[in-house]
Design a protein around this motif. Structure first.
Motif, short mmCIF file in Angstrom:
data_model
loop_
_atom_site.label_atom_id
_atom_site.label_comp_id
_atom_site.label_asym_id
_atom_site.label_seq_id
_atom_site.Cartn_x
_atom_site.Cartn_y
_atom_site.Cartn_z
N GLU A 1 1.03 -1.15 -0.03
CA GLU A 1 0.00 -0.13 -0.11
C GLU A 1 0.81 1.24 0.09
OE1 GLU A 1 -3.36 1.63 2.94
OE2 GLU A 1 -3.69 -0.45 2.21
N ASN A 2 0.36 2.23 -0.72
CA ASN A 2 1.09 3.44 -0.76
C ASN A 2 1.57 3.98 0.65
OD1 ASN A 2 1.02 3.61 -3.45
ND2 ASN A 2 -0.59 4.87 -3.50
N LEU A 3 0.97 3.98 1.64
CA LEU A 3 1.23 4.52 3.11
C LEU A 3 2.19 3.70 3.48
CD1 LEU A 3 0.38 6.58 5.13
CD2 LEU A 3 -1.12 5.14 6.13
N VAL B 1 5.67 6.17 3.06
CA VAL B 1 5.89 6.92 4.24
C VAL B 1 6.33 6.05 5.31
CG1 VAL B 1 4.49 8.32 6.02
CG2 VAL B 1 3.72 8.42 3.53
N ILE B 2 5.40 5.06 5.90
CA ILE B 2 6.04 4.49 6.99
C ILE B 2 7.44 3.77 6.83
CG2 ILE B 2 5.61 2.35 8.35
CD1 ILE B 2 2.39 3.18 8.10
N SER B 3 7.71 3.35 5.65
CA SER B 3 8.91 2.63 5.36
C SER B 3 10.11 3.50 5.41
CB SER B 3 8.70 1.70 4.19
OG SER B 3 8.96 2.72 3.17
N ARG B 4 9.78 4.69 5.21
CA ARG B 4 10.73 5.73 5.23
C ARG B 4 11.13 6.53 6.39
NH1 ARG B 4 11.71 7.14 -0.36
NH2 ARG B 4 10.32 6.04 -1.66
N ALA B 5 10.35 6.25 7.54
CA ALA B 5 10.59 6.51 9.01
C ALA B 5 10.60 8.08 8.89
CB ALA B 5 11.35 5.88 9.50
N PRO B 6 9.93 8.98 8.26
CA PRO B 6 10.12 10.29 8.33
C PRO B 6 9.83 10.97 9.74
CG PRO B 6 7.69 9.94 7.51
CD PRO B 6 8.60 8.41 7.77
N MET C 1 -5.31 6.72 8.26
CA MET C 1 -3.95 7.12 7.93
C MET C 1 -3.15 7.59 9.00
SD MET C 1 -4.33 8.55 4.05
CE MET C 1 -5.70 9.36 3.86
N ILE C 2 -3.58 8.49 9.74
CA ILE C 2 -2.94 9.02 10.86
C ILE C 2 -2.83 8.08 11.86
CG2 ILE C 2 -3.28 10.75 12.93
CD1 ILE C 2 -5.08 12.37 10.82
N LEU D 1 5.12 4.72 13.89
CA LEU D 1 5.87 6.04 14.24
C LEU D 1 5.38 6.79 15.23
CD1 LEU D 1 6.65 6.21 10.41
CD2 LEU D 1 8.11 5.12 11.74
N PRO D 2 5.28 6.45 16.29
CA PRO D 2 4.69 7.45 17.45
C PRO D 2 5.51 8.79 17.50
CG PRO D 2 6.00 5.53 18.45
CD PRO D 2 5.95 5.40 17.01
N ASP D 3 6.62 8.90 17.15
CA ASP D 3 7.26 10.58 17.30
C ASP D 3 7.16 11.22 16.08
OD1 ASP D 3 8.10 9.65 19.65
OD2 ASP D 3 9.65 8.82 19.38
#
Length: 93
Positions: free
Chosen positions: A1-3, A7-12, A38-39, A46-48
């Motif tokens: 999935e795009n998310l 996003v998540i795999s990149r740990a921004p 999504m949030i 990634l809680p931080d």
């Protein structure tokens, strides 16, 4: 999935979550449910990570067909998903 992959795999450190323009067929309730999902998925992994909601620019009211489908954006903007998030708004409508 795009998310997950985008996003998540990149740990921004921060995510700007733009919403609305591709959700014209959804009800306000569905639209807000998707944003909350999504949030919650981002914060679960990634809680931080900081999240900021960004509204799209609304169509000109003279544009027939498209403008009338954007009622859900106003509802989402007003509710802001009931989360303590920063919120960037392009329009004042």
């Amino acid at each position: 999935e795009n998310l997950d992959t985008g996003v998540i795999s990149r740990a921004p450190d921060a995510v700007f979550l733009g919403f609305g323009m591709n959700d014209g067929a959804l009800t306000p309730t569905q639209h807000i449910k998707n944003i909350r999902m999504m949030i919650e998925r981002i914060w679960s992994a990634l809680p931080d990570t900081e999240i900021c909601l960004v509204t799209p620019m609304l169509a000109n009211s003279e544009v027939q067909g498209f403008y009338s489908r954007q009622y859900h954006l106003r509802a989402a903007r007003e509710q802001k998903c009931n989360l303590p998030l920063p919120y960037l708004q392009y329009n004042r409508q």
